[in-house]
Design an enzyme around this catalytic site. Structure first.
Site, mmCIF file in Angstrom:
data_model
loop_
_atom_site.group_PDB
_atom_site.id
_atom_site.type_symbol
_atom_site.label_atom_id
_atom_site.label_comp_id
_atom_site.label_asym_id
_atom_site.label_seq_id
_atom_site.Cartn_x
_atom_site.Cartn_y
_atom_site.Cartn_z
ATOM 1 N N GLU A 41 2.144 48.795 -9.745
ATOM 2 C CA GLU A 41 0.954 48.557 -10.538
ATOM 3 C C GLU A 41 1.161 49.310 -11.852
ATOM 4 O O GLU A 41 1.451 50.512 -11.822
ATOM 5 C CB GLU A 41 -0.283 49.091 -9.802
ATOM 6 C CG GLU A 41 -1.544 48.712 -10.529
ATOM 7 C CD GLU A 41 -2.819 49.221 -9.866
ATOM 8 O OE1 GLU A 41 -2.766 49.720 -8.725
ATOM 9 O OE2 GLU A 41 -3.873 49.117 -10.523
ATOM 10 N N ARG A 50 6.307 56.515 3.320
ATOM 11 C CA ARG A 50 6.477 56.874 1.915
ATOM 12 C C ARG A 50 7.213 58.209 1.815
ATOM 13 O O ARG A 50 7.204 59.023 2.732
ATOM 14 C CB ARG A 50 5.144 56.941 1.200
ATOM 15 C CG ARG A 50 4.179 58.001 1.694
ATOM 16 C CD ARG A 50 2.988 58.142 0.748
ATOM 17 N NE ARG A 50 2.459 56.855 0.318
ATOM 18 C CZ ARG A 50 2.286 56.516 -0.966
ATOM 19 N NH1 ARG A 50 2.592 57.345 -1.936
ATOM 20 N NH2 ARG A 50 1.778 55.358 -1.280
ATOM 21 N N LYS A 84 0.200 58.793 -8.413
ATOM 22 C CA LYS A 84 0.071 58.574 -9.848
ATOM 23 C C LYS A 84 -1.248 59.131 -10.376
ATOM 24 O O LYS A 84 -1.315 59.624 -11.495
ATOM 25 C CB LYS A 84 0.146 57.073 -10.147
ATOM 26 C CG LYS A 84 1.566 56.552 -10.192
ATOM 27 C CD LYS A 84 1.599 55.105 -10.619
ATOM 28 C CE LYS A 84 1.225 54.201 -9.466
ATOM 29 N NZ LYS A 84 1.473 52.787 -9.720
HETATM 30 P P1 ATP Z 1 0.744 56.073 -5.935
HETATM 31 O O1 ATP Z 1 0.056 56.244 -4.622
HETATM 32 O O2 ATP Z 1 1.690 57.154 -6.282
HETATM 33 O O3 ATP Z 1 -0.177 55.741 -7.050
HETATM 34 P P2 ATP Z 1 1.215 53.389 -5.442
HETATM 35 O O4 ATP Z 1 1.659 52.982 -4.094
HETATM 36 O O5 ATP Z 1 -0.197 53.158 -5.763
HETATM 37 O O6 ATP Z 1 1.674 54.848 -5.704
HETATM 38 P P3 ATP Z 1 2.408 51.207 -6.760
HETATM 39 O O7 ATP Z 1 2.641 51.018 -8.191
HETATM 40 O O8 ATP Z 1 1.402 50.359 -6.094
HETATM 41 O O9 ATP Z 1 2.049 52.720 -6.567
HETATM 42 O O10 ATP Z 1 3.785 51.189 -5.953
HETATM 43 C C1 ATP Z 1 4.828 50.296 -6.165
HETATM 44 C C2 ATP Z 1 5.719 50.319 -4.956
HETATM 45 O O11 ATP Z 1 6.260 51.610 -4.762
HETATM 46 C C3 ATP Z 1 4.939 49.962 -3.709
HETATM 47 O O12 ATP Z 1 5.688 49.045 -2.951
HETATM 48 C C4 ATP Z 1 4.784 51.269 -3.007
HETATM 49 O O13 ATP Z 1 4.726 51.095 -1.625
HETATM 50 C C5 ATP Z 1 6.038 52.036 -3.437
HETATM 51 N N1 ATP Z 1 5.795 53.474 -3.397
HETATM 52 C C6 ATP Z 1 4.829 54.167 -4.033
HETATM 53 N N2 ATP Z 1 4.882 55.477 -3.722
HETATM 54 C C7 ATP Z 1 5.907 55.627 -2.860
HETATM 55 C C8 ATP Z 1 6.476 56.748 -2.160
HETATM 56 N N3 ATP Z 1 5.989 57.975 -2.292
HETATM 57 N N4 ATP Z 1 7.535 56.519 -1.355
HETATM 58 C C9 ATP Z 1 8.045 55.287 -1.230
HETATM 59 N N5 ATP Z 1 7.557 54.196 -1.843
HETATM 60 C C10 ATP Z 1 6.505 54.351 -2.657
HETATM 61 MG MG MG Z 2 -0.865 51.041 -5.401
#
Ligand code: ATP
Ligand code: MG
Length: 565
Positions: free
Chosen positions: A41, A267, A277
């Site tokens: 995102e 994760r 984020k």
């Molecule tokens: P955050 O919780 O840090 O905001 P998010 O999951 O909301 O992260 P996205 O931009 O939606 O962020 O994530 C893009 C991809 O990266 C998704 O497929 C998500 O599952 C993966 N991802 C995000 N954080 C992690 C992590 N700590 N370990 C592994 N994969 C991750």
């Molecule tokens: Mg997300």
């Protein structure tokens, strides 16, 4: 330590559980190929957790000769921005991956809207006029079913009419939603008539004012995967409970097979680090750090600025593997990986970060020696360079003690040490200021020990680094420590804030001196300062002033820990 590459190879021979799923799917003919996606995102910069996901998704495609899309999951106009899109593209490329297609969930708003109408027509979705508070109070608990919305039984015709008018902008934000009609008694709360669309009158970074209704993640994600013919949709564990919903949407619209398969993995969590984020954004907004690319940040751009290489991050992602259960990885492993990589690549240089002046009293005033120094003992092709030696030098303040404890082999009055690549010197005298602070140390040198070799077999135990005062270049050196003092900064007692765990001493800026070989070093260049660690030239450097970041010290606490194990 040298076994790491072999260990890596062996690890790679073993299949992880995702690869097992993929191979089974291919064998059973469920899919004829592998197509993954990385779906960020664009509401922040990528962090090391995303890097793990990138390596996983692109890695699978590489392994099975498939494809990977970069898809911006831009369904929430409130928090998203083109600045983030650009940084994400840059970071994925920097990590070494090229996507086959670049897509945006917002490209599918038209198709997603049409499918939502299909759901309404099939009686599987309805326009609800409850507020979000009302919806949540009526949700029930896992044991108690939700109370039906009074709008749940309205006719498809009426919902369709209202949905179209929602799209046309006739209603204010929050006044109506489109909800799936699933199962109010489901023990899975996500199946209790989840929201598909909400009204948000906000300009979208790509579609502008074209839309005022926006799809929810659960709906948009699976359908976007389908549109792109994704075979394996890999996400983190918290989406496991969303999987029935993911599948319900695809099945309810009656999309022809094959449909994508969602697979969850744990994760990445890192010790002494926060990774969401939202929290990283807070650190930036509240000026707790100097921007997203502050070298203390776990962002990809922060790690890059700190001096991490793409290879080290990929090696890290490989080594941690994929887990089915949440865990916390020791940040020491990440440091281990960058040491491994830079040990092979970085030229060794001499730099002094806490200088103490040394005068070699028997060295002729205007004499300069040009000494040979090896650039990298791990890489014969790196060659050698000349090091200028003179009468006045700087050494590390920690390498001198007026009253040394037993077993101290560095410089002290009356003792002899080796100056790296240069000569044996013996301390003869200490000069102090009015406060009793040592300002200068006087030594004599043995001309016969040139190159640091013993002339007569006499032993010196200590070897210390130095720079020539006349030739050295002054540099700003930024020394980093962990950004958080707690191993799990987010675990706080009630009433406490995770930000209370911020380490107030995570950045120390000092004035040091480096050998003239570094005069033309460019932003991003990486070196080992002998005995001190790996350093890289920071983007703040100018022609007039060099700035270095310490990437990591040489001390390898992780490897020690493992051998102690
Ligand atoms: P955050 O919780 O840090 O905001 P998010 O999951 O909301 O992260 P996205 O931009 O939606 O962020 O994530 C893009 C991809 O990266 C998704 O497929 C998500 O599952 C993966 N991802 C995000 N954080 C992690 C992590 N700590 N370990 C592994 N994969 C991750
Ligand atoms: Mg997300």
């Amino acid at each position: 330590m040298t076994d790491t590459n072999d260990a890596l190879k062996n690890e790679n021979l073993q299949k992880n559980f995702i690869e097992e799923f993929v191979e089974e799917d291919l064998q059973k003919g469920r899919y004829t190929h592998v197509h993954t996606r990385f779906p960020p995102e664009p509401n922040g910069y990528l962090h090391i957790g995303h890097a793990k996901s990138i390596c996983l998704n692109f890695g699978l495609a590489l392994k099975y000769n498939g494809k990977t899309n970069l898809r911006f999951d831009d369904t929430n106009p409130v928090t998203e921005d083109t600045e983030y899109v650009d940084s994400i593209r840059e970071d994925v490329r920097w990590l070494g991956f090229n996507w086959d297609n670049e897509y945006y969930a917002s490209d599918y708003f038209g198709q997603l809207y049409e499918w939502a109408e299909v759901l309404i027509q099939k009686g599987k979705a309805y326009v609800c006029e409850l507020s979000s508070e009302e919806i949540s109070t009526m949700r029930g608990t896992p044991q108690i079913p939700a109370t039906p919305s009074p709008f749940r039984e309205r006719s498809p015709e009426e919902s369709l009419d209202l949905f179209r008018r929602m799209k046309n902008g006739e209603f204010p934000d929050g006044s109506k939603t489109l909800r799936a009609k699933i199962d109010l008694a489901s023990p899975n709360m996500h199946m209790r008539d989840p929201i598909l669309y909400r009204i948000i009158h906000v300009k979208h970074h790509r579609t502008g004012d074209q839309w005022c209704i926006y799809p929810m993640y659960d709906y948009a994600h699976g359908e976007s995967d389908y549109i792109e013919k994704i075979t394996h949709s890999i996400c983190t564990l918290e989406f496991e409970v969303h999987r029935p919903l993911y599948e319900w949407f695809l099945a309810s619209i009656e999309l022809p097979l094959p449909r994508p398969r969602q697979i969850e993995f744990a994760r990445l969590n890192l010790s002494y680090t926060v990774m969401s984020k939202r929290k990283l954004l807070q650190l930036v907004k509240e000026n707790r750090v100097n921007g997203w690319d502050d070298p203390r940040m776990p962002t990809v751009c922060g790690l890059r600025r700190r001096g991490f290489t793409p290879e080290s991050i990929r090696m890290f992602a490989d080594r941690i593997g994929v887990a089915k259960r949440e865990n916390v990885i020791d940040v020491g492993l990440l440091e281990f990986c960058i040491r491994e990589d830079l040990n092979k690549k970085a030229n060794r240089v001499l730099g002094v970060i806490n200088p103490l002046k040394v005068v070699i009293t028997n060295y002729p005033e205007n004499q300069v020696d040009e000494l040979d120094a090896i650039n990298n003992p791990e890489d014969p092709e790196a060659g050698s360079r000349k090091l200028s030696f003179g009468r006045e030098l700087y050494i590390e303040r920690e390498d001198f003690m007026e009253v040394p404890p037993k077993g101290y082999f560095r410089l002290s009055p009356g003792t002899e040490v080796r100056l790296r690549y240069a000569y044996f010197v013996t301390c003869t005298n200490v000069v102090k200021d009015a406060q009793g602070e040592i300002v200068e140390v006087h030594c004599t040198y043995d001309p016969a020990s040139k190159g640091g070799n013993s002339p007569d077999g006499r032993k010196v135990k200590g070897t210390i680094h130095w720079v020539s005062a006349k030739h050295a270049i002054e540099a700003e050196i930024r020394l980093y420590d962990r950004l958080f003092m707690s191993e799990t900064p987010e675990d706080v007692e009630e009433g406490q804030d995770w930000k209370d765990n911020i380490n107030p001493d995570s950045l120390k800026v000092v004035k040091g001196f480096v050998e003239p070989y570094l005069a033309n070093a460019k932003s991003g260049d990486k070196f080992q300062f002998e005995r001190l660690g790996y350093f890289c030239v920071d983007a703040d450097s100018t022609d007039k002033k060099l700035v270095f970041n310490r990437t990591v010290t040489l001390k390898d606490s992780w490897a020690k820990m493992v051998t102690k194990g």
